[in-house]
Write an enzyme that holds these catalytic residues in place. Structure first.
Site, PDB file in Angstrom:
ATOM      1  N   GLY A  16       0.720  -1.252  -0.086  1.00  0.00           N
ATOM      2  CA  GLY A  16      -0.034   0.034  -0.114  1.00  0.00           C
ATOM      3  C   GLY A  16       0.726   1.648   0.344  1.00  0.00           C
ATOM      4  CG  ASN A  18       1.674   3.258  -5.908  1.00  0.00           C
ATOM      5  OD1 ASN A  18       1.984   4.336  -6.491  1.00  0.00           O
ATOM      6  ND2 ASN A  18       2.113   2.119  -6.050  1.00  0.00           N
ATOM      7  NE  ARG A  69     -10.836 -14.822 -12.718  1.00  0.00           N
ATOM      8  CZ  ARG A  69      -9.578 -14.395 -12.248  1.00  0.00           C
ATOM      9  NH1 ARG A  69      -9.635 -13.477 -11.461  1.00  0.00           N
ATOM     10  NH2 ARG A  69      -8.526 -14.953 -12.547  1.00  0.00           N
ATOM     11  CG  ASN A 111      -3.385  -0.640 -12.819  1.00  0.00           C
ATOM     12  OD1 ASN A 111      -3.405  -0.889 -11.483  1.00  0.00           O
ATOM     13  ND2 ASN A 111      -2.717  -1.291 -13.463  1.00  0.00           N
ATOM     14  CG  HIS A 113       1.917  -1.764 -15.641  1.00  0.00           C
ATOM     15  ND1 HIS A 113       1.609  -2.954 -15.045  1.00  0.00           N
ATOM     16  CD2 HIS A 113       3.064  -1.758 -16.370  1.00  0.00           C
ATOM     17  CE1 HIS A 113       2.291  -4.019 -15.643  1.00  0.00           C
ATOM     18  NE2 HIS A 113       3.226  -3.213 -16.386  1.00  0.00           N
ATOM     19  CG  ASP A 145      -8.623  -1.476 -21.650  1.00  0.00           C
ATOM     20  OD1 ASP A 145      -8.319  -2.498 -21.129  1.00  0.00           O
ATOM     21  OD2 ASP A 145      -8.478  -1.084 -22.772  1.00  0.00           O
ATOM     22  CD  GLU A 178       4.937   1.943  -9.000  1.00  0.00           C
ATOM     23  OE1 GLU A 178       3.718   1.739  -8.335  1.00  0.00           O
ATOM     24  OE2 GLU A 178       5.774   1.006  -9.432  1.00  0.00           O
TER      25      GLU A 178
HETATM   26  C1  GRF Z   1       3.663  -1.120  -7.600  1.00  0.00           C
HETATM   27  O1  GRF Z   1       4.687  -1.248  -8.303  1.00  0.00           O
HETATM   28  C2  GRF Z   1       2.274  -0.992  -8.701  1.00  0.00           C
HETATM   29  O2  GRF Z   1       2.962  -0.271  -9.725  1.00  0.00           O
HETATM   30  C3  GRF Z   1       2.003  -2.490  -9.064  1.00  0.00           C
HETATM   31  O3  GRF Z   1       2.047  -3.046  -7.796  1.00  0.00           O
HETATM   32  C4  GRF Z   1       2.851  -2.273  -6.625  1.00  0.00           C
HETATM   33  C5  GRF Z   1       2.072  -2.032  -5.491  1.00  0.00           C
HETATM   34  O4  GRF Z   1       2.967  -1.427  -4.564  1.00  0.00           O
HETATM   35  N1  GRF Z   1       0.531  -2.433  -9.589  1.00  0.00           N
HETATM   36  P1  GRF Z   1       2.193  -0.796  -3.042  1.00  0.00           P
HETATM   37  O5  GRF Z   1       1.321  -1.893  -2.695  1.00  0.00           O
HETATM   38  O6  GRF Z   1       1.319   0.345  -3.798  1.00  0.00           O
HETATM   39  O7  GRF Z   1       3.278  -0.523  -2.714  1.00  0.00           O
END
Ligand code: GRF
Length: 205
Positions: A16, A18, A69, A111, A113, A145, A178
């Protein structure tokens, strides 16, 4: 006329960091929105602790408790709608979403990435780039998408791969970017400045 604060739902599965960046930028007012729900498919995700510390509501929906799912995603949609979420942010959420989920929040799912899409989609993107031997990689924020990491791109940041890098150092450099571009993209969304035009995203002045 003041715009209503955007209600953000963040889906996580793990650390977490991000999520933390989004919580921090919402708390300091950079993002004109609030994290209205943090949803995890794992009860031991560290991100839940981050959310609680920040005073954001949390919920756990364990994918293992659902037969399909579709049933799992229906529960996620219900929880997000219950929290009146306007924008869904995937932040290290390790489940593939069904078309029904994507339709429920069409044009309102972002998202992050850890690569410069369309290069290295899917899992372990940092390792894919490192092993391939590219000189540059990076991070991408995109709308979601029905494909895997294929939606319209909002922001990207490039990161050099240095001769002395190992995977860990490279991943840390990507992660720092990020944490910069994800809140920036969310801010633009909350300000109503993102327009999806086919494959492209126009950023309004
Ligand atoms: C990040 O590298 C993000 O780009 C990918 O998953 C990871 C999540 O990291 N989708 P965090 O849980 O936000 O630390």
């Amino acid at each position: 006329m003041s715009r209503a604060r955007t209600r953000i739902g963040v889906l996580i599965s793990g650390s977490g960091t991000n999520l933390q960046a989004l919580l921090d930028r919402a708390a300091d007012g950079t993002i004109p929105g609030e994290v209205a729900l943090v949803l995890s498919n794992k009860e031991d995700a560290h991100g839940l602790e981050r959310a609680r510390k920040a005073g954001a509501p949390t919920a756990v929906v364990r994918h293992k408790d659902f037969p399909t799912r579709e049933a799992f995603d229906a529960r996620l949609v219900e929880a997000l709608r219950g929290a009146r979420v306007d924008l869904v942010c995937l932040a290290g959420f390790m489940r593939v979403l069904t078309p029904a989920f994507i339709r429920a929040f069409e044009g309102r799912i972002l998202n992050i990435h850890p690569a410069l899409l369309p290069a290295f989609p899917g899992v372990h993107a940092q390792k894919q780039a490192f092993d391939y031997g590219v000189r540059w990689t990076g991070a991408t924020v995109h709308f979601v998408d029905e494909g895997t990491d294929t939606g319209p791109i909002v922001l990207q940041a490039a990161v050099p791969v240095l001769p002395e890098d190992d995977l860990e150092r490279l991943s840390a450099r990507i992660l720092a970017e990020e944490h910069r571009i994800y809140p920036e993209a969310v801010r633009l969304f909350c300000e109503g400045r993102l327009r999806i035009e086919g494959r492209k995203v126009r950023i309004l002045e």
